[in-house]
Design a protein around this motif. Sequence first.
Motif, PDB file in Angstrom:
ATOM      1  N   VAL A  41       0.828  -1.205   0.000  1.00  0.00           N
ATOM      2  CA  VAL A  41       0.000   0.000   0.000  1.00  0.00           C
ATOM      3  C   VAL A  41       0.865   1.259   0.000  1.00  0.00           C
ATOM      4  CG1 VAL A  41      -1.598   1.352   1.411  1.00  0.00           C
ATOM      5  CG2 VAL A  41      -2.025  -1.078   1.037  1.00  0.00           C
ATOM      6  N   LEU A  42       1.886   1.288   0.864  1.00  0.00           N
ATOM      7  CA  LEU A  42       2.701   2.493   1.018  1.00  0.00           C
ATOM      8  C   LEU A  42       3.713   2.687  -0.102  1.00  0.00           C
ATOM      9  CD1 LEU A  42       3.411   2.455   4.858  1.00  0.00           C
ATOM     10  CD2 LEU A  42       1.938   4.045   3.621  1.00  0.00           C
ATOM     11  N   ASN A  43       4.233   1.598  -0.645  1.00  0.00           N
ATOM     12  CA  ASN A  43       5.340   1.709  -1.595  1.00  0.00           C
ATOM     13  C   ASN A  43       4.954   1.454  -3.048  1.00  0.00           C
ATOM     14  OD1 ASN A  43       7.879   2.039   0.189  1.00  0.00           O
ATOM     15  ND2 ASN A  43       6.757   0.381   1.170  1.00  0.00           N
ATOM     16  N   ILE A  44       3.780   0.881  -3.303  1.00  0.00           N
ATOM     17  CA  ILE A  44       3.355   0.617  -4.673  1.00  0.00           C
ATOM     18  C   ILE A  44       2.020   1.310  -4.977  1.00  0.00           C
ATOM     19  CG2 ILE A  44       2.797  -1.128  -6.384  1.00  0.00           C
ATOM     20  CD1 ILE A  44       5.697  -1.241  -5.538  1.00  0.00           C
ATOM     21  N   ALA A  45       0.967   0.937  -4.249  1.00  0.00           N
ATOM     22  CA  ALA A  45      -0.372   1.438  -4.571  1.00  0.00           C
ATOM     23  C   ALA A  45      -0.487   2.945  -4.359  1.00  0.00           C
ATOM     24  CB  ALA A  45      -1.417   0.702  -3.730  1.00  0.00           C
ATOM     25  N   LEU A  46      -0.044   3.436  -3.195  1.00  0.00           N
ATOM     26  CA  LEU A  46      -0.157   4.862  -2.899  1.00  0.00           C
ATOM     27  C   LEU A  46       0.698   5.713  -3.841  1.00  0.00           C
ATOM     28  CD1 LEU A  46      -1.236   7.187  -1.263  1.00  0.00           C
ATOM     29  CD2 LEU A  46       0.409   6.653   0.545  1.00  0.00           C
ATOM     30  N   PRO A  47       1.972   5.366  -4.107  1.00  0.00           N
ATOM     31  CA  PRO A  47       2.736   6.131  -5.097  1.00  0.00           C
ATOM     32  C   PRO A  47       2.079   6.137  -6.480  1.00  0.00           C
ATOM     33  CG  PRO A  47       4.223   4.832  -3.769  1.00  0.00           C
ATOM     34  CD  PRO A  47       2.826   4.392  -3.405  1.00  0.00           C
ATOM     35  N   ALA A  48       1.542   4.976  -6.910  1.00  0.00           N
ATOM     36  CA  ALA A  48       0.880   4.922  -8.220  1.00  0.00           C
ATOM     37  C   ALA A  48      -0.339   5.831  -8.246  1.00  0.00           C
ATOM     38  CB  ALA A  48       0.468   3.483  -8.534  1.00  0.00           C
ATOM     39  N   LEU A  49      -1.106   5.841  -7.160  1.00  0.00           N
ATOM     40  CA  LEU A  49      -2.290   6.689  -7.086  1.00  0.00           C
ATOM     41  C   LEU A  49      -1.898   8.166  -7.112  1.00  0.00           C
ATOM     42  CD1 LEU A  49      -5.370   6.461  -6.819  1.00  0.00           C
ATOM     43  CD2 LEU A  49      -5.077   6.672  -4.350  1.00  0.00           C
ATOM     44  N   VAL A  50      -0.853   8.515  -6.380  1.00  0.00           N
ATOM     45  CA  VAL A  50      -0.382   9.899  -6.369  1.00  0.00           C
ATOM     46  C   VAL A  50       0.079  10.309  -7.773  1.00  0.00           C
ATOM     47  CG1 VAL A  50       1.415  11.441  -5.481  1.00  0.00           C
ATOM     48  CG2 VAL A  50       0.230   9.879  -3.928  1.00  0.00           C
ATOM     49  N   LEU A  51       0.861   9.440  -8.412  1.00  0.00           N
ATOM     50  CA  LEU A  51       1.341   9.733  -9.768  1.00  0.00           C
ATOM     51  C   LEU A  51       0.188   9.863 -10.758  1.00  0.00           C
ATOM     52  CD1 LEU A  51       4.447   7.383 -10.081  1.00  0.00           C
ATOM     53  CD2 LEU A  51       4.473   9.885 -10.100  1.00  0.00           C
ATOM     54  N   GLY A  52      -0.874   9.077 -10.546  1.00  0.00           N
ATOM     55  CA  GLY A  52      -2.004   9.136 -11.448  1.00  0.00           C
ATOM     56  C   GLY A  52      -2.906  10.334 -11.224  1.00  0.00           C
ATOM     57  N   LEU A  53      -3.066  10.754  -9.964  1.00  0.00           N
ATOM     58  CA  LEU A  53      -4.033  11.803  -9.649  1.00  0.00           C
ATOM     59  C   LEU A  53      -3.469  13.220  -9.719  1.00  0.00           C
ATOM     60  CD1 LEU A  53      -5.925  10.243  -6.597  1.00  0.00           C
ATOM     61  CD2 LEU A  53      -6.847  10.661  -8.879  1.00  0.00           C
ATOM     62  N   VAL A  54      -2.259  13.395  -9.214  1.00  0.00           N
ATOM     63  CA  VAL A  54      -1.731  14.755  -9.068  1.00  0.00           C
ATOM     64  C   VAL A  54      -1.657  15.515 -10.389  1.00  0.00           C
ATOM     65  CG1 VAL A  54       0.324  16.087  -8.415  1.00  0.00           C
ATOM     66  CG2 VAL A  54      -0.553  14.309  -6.900  1.00  0.00           C
ATOM     67  N   PRO A  55      -1.241  14.890 -11.505  1.00  0.00           N
ATOM     68  CA  PRO A  55      -1.218  15.664 -12.761  1.00  0.00           C
ATOM     69  C   PRO A  55      -2.585  16.191 -13.197  1.00  0.00           C
ATOM     70  CG  PRO A  55       0.130  13.699 -12.979  1.00  0.00           C
ATOM     71  CD  PRO A  55      -0.619  13.563 -11.683  1.00  0.00           C
TER      72      PRO A  55
ATOM     73  N   GLN B  36      -5.023   1.871 -12.353  1.00  0.00           N
ATOM     74  CA  GLN B  36      -5.394   0.488 -12.052  1.00  0.00           C
ATOM     75  C   GLN B  36      -4.590  -0.050 -10.875  1.00  0.00           C
ATOM     76  OE1 GLN B  36      -4.832  -1.286 -15.955  1.00  0.00           O
ATOM     77  NE2 GLN B  36      -7.033  -1.369 -16.319  1.00  0.00           N
ATOM     78  N   ILE B  37      -3.290   0.258 -10.827  1.00  0.00           N
ATOM     79  CA  ILE B  37      -2.478  -0.163  -9.680  1.00  0.00           C
ATOM     80  C   ILE B  37      -2.938   0.574  -8.421  1.00  0.00           C
ATOM     81  CG2 ILE B  37      -0.154  -0.183  -8.692  1.00  0.00           C
ATOM     82  CD1 ILE B  37       0.927  -0.443 -11.554  1.00  0.00           C
ATOM     83  N   GLY B  38      -3.217   1.864  -8.567  1.00  0.00           N
ATOM     84  CA  GLY B  38      -3.651   2.661  -7.422  1.00  0.00           C
ATOM     85  C   GLY B  38      -4.969   2.194  -6.838  1.00  0.00           C
ATOM     86  N   GLN B  39      -5.822   1.600  -7.667  1.00  0.00           N
ATOM     87  CA  GLN B  39      -7.125   1.138  -7.180  1.00  0.00           C
ATOM     88  C   GLN B  39      -7.016  -0.046  -6.216  1.00  0.00           C
ATOM     89  OE1 GLN B  39      -9.305   0.482 -10.802  1.00  0.00           O
ATOM     90  NE2 GLN B  39      -9.803   2.645 -11.065  1.00  0.00           N
ATOM     91  N   THR B  40      -5.846  -0.664  -6.137  1.00  0.00           N
ATOM     92  CA  THR B  40      -5.673  -1.729  -5.144  1.00  0.00           C
ATOM     93  C   THR B  40      -5.545  -1.165  -3.738  1.00  0.00           C
ATOM     94  OG1 THR B  40      -3.230  -1.754  -5.343  1.00  0.00           O
ATOM     95  CG2 THR B  40      -4.474  -3.166  -6.844  1.00  0.00           C
ATOM     96  N   LEU B  41      -5.326   0.146  -3.621  1.00  0.00           N
ATOM     97  CA  LEU B  41      -5.127   0.749  -2.295  1.00  0.00           C
ATOM     98  C   LEU B  41      -6.358   0.584  -1.406  1.00  0.00           C
ATOM     99  CD1 LEU B  41      -3.355   3.974  -1.296  1.00  0.00           C
ATOM    100  CD2 LEU B  41      -5.737   3.715  -0.619  1.00  0.00           C
ATOM    101  N   THR B  42      -7.531   0.883  -1.940  1.00  0.00           N
ATOM    102  CA  THR B  42      -8.728   0.898  -1.105  1.00  0.00           C
ATOM    103  C   THR B  42      -9.030  -0.450  -0.453  1.00  0.00           C
ATOM    104  OG1 THR B  42      -9.709   2.725  -2.332  1.00  0.00           O
ATOM    105  CG2 THR B  42     -11.208   1.322  -1.083  1.00  0.00           C
ATOM    106  N   PRO B  43      -9.186  -1.544  -1.205  1.00  0.00           N
ATOM    107  CA  PRO B  43      -9.509  -2.807  -0.536  1.00  0.00           C
ATOM    108  C   PRO B  43      -8.401  -3.305   0.380  1.00  0.00           C
ATOM    109  CG  PRO B  43      -9.082  -3.156  -2.873  1.00  0.00           C
ATOM    110  CD  PRO B  43      -9.175  -1.688  -2.674  1.00  0.00           C
ATOM    111  N   LEU B  44      -7.146  -3.172  -0.053  1.00  0.00           N
ATOM    112  CA  LEU B  44      -6.048  -3.677   0.770  1.00  0.00           C
ATOM    113  C   LEU B  44      -5.850  -2.835   2.025  1.00  0.00           C
ATOM    114  CD1 LEU B  44      -3.383  -4.712  -1.894  1.00  0.00           C
ATOM    115  CD2 LEU B  44      -4.801  -6.192  -0.467  1.00  0.00           C
TER     116      LEU B  44
END
Length: 297
Positions: free
Chosen positions: A32-46, A186-194
């Motif tokens: 969550v901290l090292n894969i999903a959350l970074p991917a979500l940040v990279l996807g959303l912030v732009p 898609q990678i970031g979406q794993t954050l919520t359930p996990l």
Amino acid sequence: MLILFVCLALGILCRRYANLPDGIVPGINWWVLNIALPALVLGLVPHVTVDPHLWFPVAAMWITFFGSWALFATLGRLFHWSAQRIGCLTLVCGLGNTSFMGYPMMEALHGKAGLSVAVIADQLGCFPLLAAGGIIVASMYSGKGASGAMIAKRVLTFPPFLCLVVGVIVGVLGGWPAAVDKLLMQIGQTLTPLALFSVGLQFKLHLQKDQIGALVAGLGWKLVLAPLIALGLGLAAGVGGVILTVGVLQAAMAPMISAAILADQHGLEPRLANTVLGAGILLSLVTIPLGNLLLPA
């Protein structure tokens, strides 16, 4: 909202009845901290639209933390609390669960627009406060020291923070190609359930009689008073819409799991920290949707 309740309940049930492998919680949290959350940040912030009011959700996090510190230091003197109790309440009631619970709840309530604001509140508000202020508070009230170099290293090497910087640069340059953007989301979406499953696996609620006053004071600040102060600031400054609503709700989010872990690591009344954490998570599942109904967006 259904996925929040289902994944949290699954975590609680699995912790109680399933034969779980060793290290499952650290493993999930690492992803969550090292894969999903970074991917979500990279996807959303732009995709974040620059708005002059984006200072507000960050300021709401700082008000919550430093207001907590001031309040519990004062109450500690009045009620002769131990340094450990003051430090414990400052940490767990000054830092909110703005990522593991905040992200999925804001997305459920306000879609991707709300999620983008939640990322700003978490990455520029809550995380730096955890990495710097949290370490300082934990060190002060446990009698340990914290060097400036250690604090700076913790902030500058945290993957989601680095991804926030990259995301801002990519946004200025025009954003990701469509295929990369889709992959990151898609990678970031794993954050919520996990993340919610992990919260359920770690859920504890141990209430002792001598903790009732501290518990009420702590959750009264975190779930009610802090967001009301943030709301007053936002309205006075002319902030409105989703930015105001998400900023206030992030200030009202349940206590942060990492803050409770930090309190545990430094011997700051771990049992009280887990009690406040567990009760705060349960109550916030009611108070956040209720607060959302009362807010402008």
